[in-house]
Design a protein around this motif. Sequence first.
Motif, PDB file in Angstrom:
ATOM      1  N   ALA A  81       0.831  -1.208   0.000  1.00  0.00           N
ATOM      2  CA  ALA A  81       0.000   0.000   0.000  1.00  0.00           C
ATOM      3  C   ALA A  81       0.860   1.251   0.000  1.00  0.00           C
ATOM      4  CB  ALA A  81      -0.921  -0.004   1.224  1.00  0.00           C
ATOM      5  N   TYR A  82       1.957   1.222   0.760  1.00  0.00           N
ATOM      6  CA  TYR A  82       2.872   2.372   0.805  1.00  0.00           C
ATOM      7  C   TYR A  82       3.517   2.595  -0.554  1.00  0.00           C
ATOM      8  CZ  TYR A  82       6.907   5.238   1.979  1.00  0.00           C
ATOM      9  OH  TYR A  82       7.855   6.218   1.997  1.00  0.00           O
ATOM     10  N   THR A  83       3.933   1.499  -1.210  1.00  0.00           N
ATOM     11  CA  THR A  83       4.562   1.613  -2.534  1.00  0.00           C
ATOM     12  C   THR A  83       3.565   2.148  -3.551  1.00  0.00           C
ATOM     13  OG1 THR A  83       6.029  -0.223  -2.005  1.00  0.00           O
ATOM     14  CG2 THR A  83       5.796   0.332  -4.316  1.00  0.00           C
ATOM     15  N   THR A  84       2.330   1.663  -3.509  1.00  0.00           N
ATOM     16  CA  THR A  84       1.291   2.154  -4.419  1.00  0.00           C
ATOM     17  C   THR A  84       1.056   3.648  -4.188  1.00  0.00           C
ATOM     18  OG1 THR A  84       0.242  -0.017  -4.473  1.00  0.00           O
ATOM     19  CG2 THR A  84      -1.115   1.851  -5.130  1.00  0.00           C
ATOM     20  N   HIS A  85       1.063   4.054  -2.925  1.00  0.00           N
ATOM     21  CA  HIS A  85       0.902   5.474  -2.592  1.00  0.00           C
ATOM     22  C   HIS A  85       2.035   6.294  -3.197  1.00  0.00           C
ATOM     23  CE1 HIS A  85       0.203   9.113  -0.289  1.00  0.00           C
ATOM     24  NE2 HIS A  85       1.446   9.050   0.148  1.00  0.00           N
ATOM     25  N   GLN A  86       3.279   5.805  -3.100  1.00  0.00           N
ATOM     26  CA  GLN A  86       4.418   6.520  -3.664  1.00  0.00           C
ATOM     27  C   GLN A  86       4.309   6.617  -5.195  1.00  0.00           C
ATOM     28  OE1 GLN A  86       7.606   4.229  -1.759  1.00  0.00           O
ATOM     29  NE2 GLN A  86       8.256   6.133  -0.796  1.00  0.00           N
ATOM     30  N   GLU A  87       3.865   5.524  -5.840  1.00  0.00           N
ATOM     31  CA  GLU A  87       3.667   5.544  -7.295  1.00  0.00           C
ATOM     32  C   GLU A  87       2.657   6.623  -7.669  1.00  0.00           C
ATOM     33  OE1 GLU A  87       2.377   1.662  -8.390  1.00  0.00           O
ATOM     34  OE2 GLU A  87       4.296   0.727  -7.909  1.00  0.00           O
ATOM     35  N   LYS A  88       1.541   6.683  -6.934  1.00  0.00           N
ATOM     36  CA  LYS A  88       0.493   7.657  -7.227  1.00  0.00           C
ATOM     37  C   LYS A  88       0.998   9.081  -7.022  1.00  0.00           C
ATOM     38  CE  LYS A  88      -3.493   4.719  -6.540  1.00  0.00           C
ATOM     39  NZ  LYS A  88      -4.615   4.330  -5.703  1.00  0.00           N
TER      40      LYS A  88
END
Length: 200
Positions: A24-31
């Motif tokens: 979830a943290y990685t997806t947040h960073q991608e966004k």
Amino acid sequence: MKWIAYLLIAAGILTMSYPKLKAAYTTHQEKELVSEWEAAKKSYSSLDTVFASESAAAASEKPADPPPKNGSLLGKISIPRIEVELPVVEGASQKNLKNAAGHLEGTAPLGGAGNAALAAHRSYTYGKQFNRLNEMKKHDEIMVETADGEFTYKVFSITIVEPDDTSVLKQKEGENILTLITCEPMKNPTHRLIVQAKKQ
């Protein structure tokens, strides 16, 4: 004694939740990187009115842009079939690939003539990225946005190669090719999955 049991339960819950929290943290960073690209794109387009009065002669005298720095944000890639929208940064280092697709230095610029190569992880540790690249089919579309515009590519080749096979990076004169690279299989990879597309 009860506090030890509670402590063990809490430790178990944290251990089980860690992969999901990290994804979830990685997806947040991608966004966040994609949002940063969208903001930068608006800034670029607003410059059109500022520079509208410049003459064509002055534009032709402009020196060549220096190559982008490692880690600099180049744009974004969208692949509808596999529901991917990733920021693209310069350089395919481990650090860069944690949150983005990396443009391989020395390959053609995105949207430009030649063969532009992008690499991304295919590991659940890093979120979606190129996890589903194996689902691509010939004629699927891939969209790339950069400061120079929006480009659409159509898939023409899907192959699996040895890790040291660099033939997929060959520059093909007169063609605008996008080469996507990830590991194969997803766990304990021994090869590379390659998807190549031509600019439309």
